[in-house]
Design an enzyme around this catalytic site. Structure first.
Site, short mmCIF file in Angstrom:
data_model
loop_
_atom_site.label_atom_id
_atom_site.label_comp_id
_atom_site.label_asym_id
_atom_site.label_seq_id
_atom_site.Cartn_x
_atom_site.Cartn_y
_atom_site.Cartn_z
N GLU A 261 140.60 107.34 121.41
CA GLU A 261 139.96 108.22 122.38
C GLU A 261 139.05 109.28 121.76
O GLU A 261 139.28 110.48 121.91
CB GLU A 261 141.02 108.92 123.25
CG GLU A 261 141.85 107.96 124.08
CD GLU A 261 142.85 108.68 124.98
OE1 GLU A 261 142.92 109.91 124.96
OE2 GLU A 261 143.55 107.97 125.73
N HIS B 130 144.44 109.34 115.34
CA HIS B 130 144.83 109.74 116.69
C HIS B 130 144.89 111.28 116.71
O HIS B 130 145.95 111.87 116.87
CB HIS B 130 146.15 109.09 117.07
CG HIS B 130 146.47 109.12 118.54
ND1 HIS B 130 146.78 107.99 119.27
CD2 HIS B 130 146.52 110.14 119.42
CE1 HIS B 130 147.03 108.33 120.53
NE2 HIS B 130 146.88 109.64 120.65
N ASN C 225 142.07 102.52 127.17
CA ASN C 225 143.16 103.37 127.66
C ASN C 225 142.80 103.76 129.09
O ASN C 225 141.75 104.37 129.31
CB ASN C 225 143.30 104.64 126.82
CG ASN C 225 143.72 104.36 125.38
OD1 ASN C 225 143.96 103.22 125.00
ND2 ASN C 225 143.83 105.40 124.58
N GLU D 25 146.53 101.68 126.23
CA GLU D 25 147.40 102.72 126.81
C GLU D 25 147.32 102.65 128.32
O GLU D 25 146.23 102.52 128.90
CB GLU D 25 146.95 104.14 126.42
CG GLU D 25 147.36 104.59 125.07
CD GLU D 25 146.96 106.03 124.76
OE1 GLU D 25 146.86 106.86 125.70
OE2 GLU D 25 146.71 106.30 123.57
N TYR E 258 144.08 105.64 132.69
CA TYR E 258 145.04 106.47 133.44
C TYR E 258 144.64 106.64 134.90
O TYR E 258 145.47 106.44 135.78
CB TYR E 258 145.22 107.83 132.75
CG TYR E 258 145.99 107.68 131.45
CD1 TYR E 258 147.37 107.69 131.44
CD2 TYR E 258 145.33 107.44 130.25
CE1 TYR E 258 148.09 107.50 130.26
CE2 TYR E 258 146.04 107.25 129.07
CZ TYR E 258 147.42 107.28 129.08
OH TYR E 258 148.13 107.07 127.93
N ARG F 168 152.16 99.75 118.90
CA ARG F 168 150.99 100.53 118.47
C ARG F 168 151.44 101.93 118.08
O ARG F 168 152.00 102.64 118.91
CB ARG F 168 149.97 100.59 119.63
CG ARG F 168 148.79 101.43 119.29
CD ARG F 168 147.77 101.57 120.41
NE ARG F 168 146.86 102.62 119.99
CZ ARG F 168 146.43 103.62 120.74
NH1 ARG F 168 146.76 103.70 122.02
NH2 ARG F 168 145.64 104.53 120.24
O1 IFM Z 1 149.48 111.50 125.09
C1 IFM Z 1 148.17 111.09 125.28
C2 IFM Z 1 147.72 110.24 124.11
O2 IFM Z 1 147.84 110.92 122.90
C3 IFM Z 1 146.26 109.85 124.28
N1 IFM Z 1 146.05 109.26 125.58
C4 IFM Z 1 146.55 109.93 126.73
C5 IFM Z 1 148.03 110.28 126.54
C6 IFM Z 1 148.58 111.02 127.78
O3 IFM Z 1 147.90 112.21 127.97
#
Ligand code: IFM
Length: 436
Positions: free
Chosen positions: A158, A117, A279, A351, A281, A81
């Site tokens: 995002e 992006h 995505n 992600e 985290y 990606r």
């Molecule tokens: O680096 C970023 C990415 O561009 C978008 N998602 C989160 C990542 C980590 O902060």
């Protein structure tokens, strides 16, 4: 590689897509070979980027993409990606993506481009509705050029973070501090997404998704004020971006704040998707407003917000200070399945990753191992998950943090641009081999 600390991972379904992610502005460099973006202008303003750096060279991927494709092939991923730089395409540089896609196909790695992006061409503005129309025209151009070799497309990355950090809080480009007046930027990105889906379909694309960031929101306590604050935050970060796409409506009270003929736009925004990219985290722990200075992930928050972000205690944190909560991924995906039911198409984790220094990055291995197990639990619970992409292939320009935060499976020495695979790269390669 399976060890006592990391026994073999459970088996993922046949055909599961294994990949890594990057984005154009964060790795490409070659800024003098393309038109400027809002990020170039933002980074040029003193004090915007913590280490004073810019992405003018970054990983110099534009000139070294063959080396990077060889790293992908050696890693054994089935997909890559990356994002297409709209400013590069506007200034006649689409040939770079032609070559990249050719090289990926020759290496047996499926190209998965993201069309936006965050690197908006300088002069365009997400507060303007017209930007959505222009985005659709750009999507058609890219599809016309790459669509003979690209099957899987991502429209946006995002929009929540781009709206929040770039337009509401002003810590990302374009640096606006509009708070809730930033909502039109969200609406126009969602509209751009819907128009781009139509443009991609018109060019014959049949495998289209979006990459939205999501996370569970946990109330700081069972008190009514904390629960309500967490629900508000859930609307802001999750439902504001998922409901219109999947249900064709905004959460209660939000549509009224959006510009234009919202009902007509929602029909465009809700164009059916072939899959939904998540995505992930970390979760957020949210409570009622508190006195005193507030921050989120190092970002100062203004006073007067109807919520406050609280620490998730008892967890390891990454170099960025983000808590490591693998089971949040299971909770998120099962929660989405419960919330959206059969309106949720198959899911791809577009992600997931963490920032740690060093090449012997055992913490990253532990992070990824834990999240892959959590992902498998979501599959066992019946969520239709089709793929998983690690963020990121390379250490790169981490936006307002500059080069200080390293998310790569591959270390990049930003003085020499030398690439060095980290321990996590070797670990992930073994994971992929075992899954074949
Ligand atoms: O680096 C970023 C990415 O561009 C978008 N998602 C989160 C990542 C980590 O902060």
């Amino acid at each position: 590689m399976a060890t006592d600390a990391h026994p073999p991972l459970p088996r993922f379904p046949a055909g599961f897509l294994w990949g890594v992610s990057t984005s154009a502005h964060q790795i490409e460099g070659a800024a003098d070979e393309r038109g400027p973006s809002v990020w170039d202008a933002f980074a040029a303003e003193p004090g915007r980027i913590k280490d004073g750096s810019t992405a003018a060279v970054a990983c110099d991927h534009c000139h070294r993409h063959r080396e990077d494709v060889a790293l992908l092939a050696d890693l054994g991923v089935s997909a890559y990606r990356f994002s297409v730089s709209w400013p590069r395409v506007l200034s006649g540089g689409i040939g770079f993506y032609d070559r990249l896609v050719d090289d990926l196909c020759a290496a047996g790695v499926r190209p998965v481009p993201t069309l936006f992006h965050w690197d908006l061409p300088l002069g365009l503005d997400w507060l303007e509705r017209d930007t959505a129309e222009r985005f659709a025209a750009y999507a058609a151009t890219v599809a016309g050029r790459l669509g003979d070799r690209v099957q899987k497309w991502i429209t946006l990355n995002e929009p929540a973070e781009h709206t929040l950090l770039g337009h509401a809080l002003g810590v990302h480009a374009p640096g606006r501090r509009l708070l809730f007046d930033a909502l039109p930027a969200a609406h126009h990105q969602l509209l751009a997404h819907g128009l781009a889906v139509r443009a991609l379909r018109a060019s014959g694309a049949t495998d289209i998704g979006i990459a939205n960031s999501h996370g569970p929101t946990w109330p700081a306590s069972g008190e009514k004020e904390d629960v309500e604050a967490a629900e508000f935050y859930d609307v802001l970060l999750n439902r504001l971006f998922a409901d219109p796409l999947l249900l064709g409506r905004y959460p209660d009270g939000v549509g009224e704040l959006m510009p234009g003929d919202v009902a007509a736009d929602l029909e465009v925004i809700a164009e059916p998707l072939d899959w939904y990219g998540v995505n992930y985290y970390a979760p957020a722990r949210v409570g009622a407003p508190q006195a005193g200075p507030a921050e989120s992930g190092g970002v100062p928050l203004p006073a007067g917000l109807p919520f406050s972000l609280r620490e998730i205690e008892g967890r390891p944190v990454t170099d960025f200070g983000w808590p490591v909560v693998p089971e949040g991924l299971t909770e998120l995906l099962t929660g989405f399945r419960d919330r959206y039911g059969d309106r949720l198409p198959p899911v791809v984790v577009t992600e997931n990753g963490c920032s740690y220094p060093g090449v012997d990055d055992q913490e990253r291995i532990a992070y990824l191992d834990g999240h892959l197990r959590a992902l498998h639990r979501a599959l066992e619970a019946g969520v239709d998950v089709r793929g998983y992409f690690v963020w990121s292939l390379l250490d790169n320009f981490e936006w307002a943090e500059g080069y200080a935060r390293r998310f790569g499976l591959v270390h990049v020495d930003f003085a020499t641009l030398e690439r060095t695979p980290k321990a996590s790269y070797g670990w992930f390669r073994e994971v992929l081999r075992a899954q074949r």
